[in-house]
Design a protein around this motif. Structure first.
Motif, PDB file in Angstrom:
ATOM      1  N   SER A 294       6.588 -14.278  36.493  1.00 31.74           N
ATOM      2  CA  SER A 294       5.812 -15.105  37.409  1.00 31.74           C
ATOM      3  C   SER A 294       5.836 -16.547  36.903  1.00 31.74           C
ATOM      4  N   SER A 295       4.893 -17.347  37.353  1.00 35.39           N
ATOM      5  CA  SER A 295       4.935 -18.785  37.056  1.00 35.39           C
ATOM      6  C   SER A 295       3.534 -19.352  36.942  1.00 35.39           C
ATOM      7  N   MET A 296       3.433 -20.454  36.185  1.00 35.51           N
ATOM      8  CA  MET A 296       2.172 -21.177  36.099  1.00 35.51           C
ATOM      9  C   MET A 296       1.759 -21.740  37.451  1.00 35.51           C
ATOM     10  N   ALA A 297       2.708 -21.799  38.402  1.00 35.80           N
ATOM     11  CA  ALA A 297       2.390 -22.306  39.739  1.00 35.80           C
ATOM     12  C   ALA A 297       1.329 -21.458  40.423  1.00 35.80           C
TER      13      ALA A 297
ATOM     14  N   LEU B 223       1.998 -18.048  29.504  1.00 32.48           N
ATOM     15  CA  LEU B 223       2.281 -18.961  28.411  1.00 32.48           C
ATOM     16  C   LEU B 223       1.539 -20.286  28.645  1.00 32.48           C
ATOM     17  N   GLY B 224       1.332 -21.015  27.580  1.00 31.69           N
ATOM     18  CA  GLY B 224       0.754 -22.355  27.689  1.00 31.69           C
ATOM     19  C   GLY B 224      -0.744 -22.423  27.874  1.00 31.69           C
ATOM     20  N   GLY B 225      -1.409 -21.264  27.871  1.00 28.70           N
ATOM     21  CA  GLY B 225      -2.864 -21.281  28.042  1.00 28.70           C
ATOM     22  C   GLY B 225      -3.326 -21.290  29.488  1.00 28.70           C
ATOM     23  N   VAL B 226      -2.391 -21.173  30.420  1.00 27.44           N
ATOM     24  CA  VAL B 226      -2.759 -21.067  31.837  1.00 27.44           C
ATOM     25  C   VAL B 226      -3.477 -19.752  32.063  1.00 27.44           C
ATOM     26  N   HIS B 227      -4.428 -19.734  32.981  1.00 25.75           N
ATOM     27  CA  HIS B 227      -5.132 -18.479  33.281  1.00 25.75           C
ATOM     28  C   HIS B 227      -5.539 -18.451  34.740  1.00 25.75           C
TER      29      HIS B 227
ATOM     30  N   MET C 249       4.921 -11.539  33.122  1.00 25.99           N
ATOM     31  CA  MET C 249       4.909 -12.694  32.228  1.00 25.99           C
ATOM     32  C   MET C 249       4.874 -13.955  33.076  1.00 25.99           C
ATOM     33  N   GLY C 250       3.844 -14.767  32.909  1.00 26.15           N
ATOM     34  CA  GLY C 250       3.728 -16.027  33.630  1.00 26.15           C
ATOM     35  C   GLY C 250       4.296 -17.150  32.776  1.00 26.15           C
ATOM     36  N   VAL C 251       5.389 -17.726  33.240  1.00 26.57           N
ATOM     37  CA  VAL C 251       6.097 -18.726  32.434  1.00 26.57           C
ATOM     38  C   VAL C 251       5.585 -20.127  32.745  1.00 26.57           C
ATOM     39  N   THR C 252       5.365 -20.897  31.721  1.00 28.13           N
ATOM     40  CA  THR C 252       5.037 -22.304  31.873  1.00 28.13           C
ATOM     41  C   THR C 252       6.348 -23.101  31.924  1.00 28.13           C
ATOM     42  N   ALA C 253       6.294 -24.402  31.826  1.00 23.54           N
ATOM     43  CA  ALA C 253       7.496 -25.238  31.921  1.00 23.54           C
ATOM     44  C   ALA C 253       8.521 -24.822  30.871  1.00 23.54           C
TER      45      ALA C 253
END
Length: 238
Positions: free
Chosen positions: A134-137, A234-238, A176-180
């Protein structure tokens, strides 16, 4: 070469370049036999440990042919990483319908088709790991990414529902939610927009290969039997 995934057959979609190529390399370096699905795969690059195929994940017939090849060559599938995705970043009012449909077909329908066929093979071995990318979007909901973010949110929902349906067969489904991450897809976006998003993250940096590998190993490695219907950003996004 690590032996973490010895005797495992791993499918990675969108494996020709970008994040998919990084993921495929990771599993191969850790002992797996890797199958790569991509629309324009270089099938001449196949080896004893790597088998690349031209498969359009949004096309049921193409996916069916790809899985038939996996059955004939390996007779099983242990791990499936649904990475294939397309992105057209435009405001909703000017986003072409064809671009919206392409994102739905690849990002959502493709993930469903591949996950469904993967589960059929995994069920025979009474073990399997399916991971959606998935994505941070999904969390950040950036302007211009309405359909892309919606499809990636749907990837998580799909995994969570399938996790319930497949639990009795010892198959787990996680996201898995990927950041940039430095890919051609990210390169489509204006650099100032990307930098602003990264600066807004709790961990204000680009994701690395190691960051991605750690999450995949958490979901797919030993000791993950009780981990299903979970999303790690990743990156602390929630």
């Amino acid at each position: 070469m690590s032996t973490l995934y010895d005797d495992k057959v791993v499918l990675v979609t969108g494996a020709r370049r970008g994040l998919g190529a990084v993921i495929a390399d990771h599993f191969e370096q850790r002992g797996a036999r890797v199958v790569g699905f991509s629309r324009h795969a270089n099938e001449a690059s196949t080896s004893d440990r790597r088998f690349d195929m031209a498969v359009d994940v949004g096309d049921p017939a193409s996916v069916g042919a790809g899985f038939e090849a996996i059955r004939k060559r390996f007779g099983k599938l242990d791990i499936c990483i649904n990475n294939a995705a397309v992105l057209t970043s435009q405001y909703a009012m000017i986003l072409p319908a064809a671009s919206a449909k392409a994102m739905v077909d690849t990002n959502l329908v493709g993930t469903f088709l591949v996950s469904r066929e993967a589960a059929k093979l995994m069920r025979k071995g009474k073990w399997g790991r399916i991971v959606g990318v998935s994505s941070m979007a999904v969390s950040l909901e950036p302007m211009g990414d309405s359909v892309y973010a919606a499809t990636k949110a749907a990837v998580t929902t799909l995994a969570n529902v399938m996790a319930k349906e497949l639990a009795a067969t010892n198959i787990t489904c996680n996201t898995m939610g990927v950041t940039a991450f430095a890919t051609d897809m990210l390169g489509q976006l204006p650099r100032d927009k990307v930098d602003a998003v990264i600066a807004s993250l709790p961990l204000a940096r680009m994701a690395t290969r190691e960051d991605v590998a750690h999450v995949l190993d958490f979901f797919c490695g030993p000791g993950s039997e009780c981990i299903t219907a979970q999303t790690v950003y990743l990156g602390g996004v929630h």
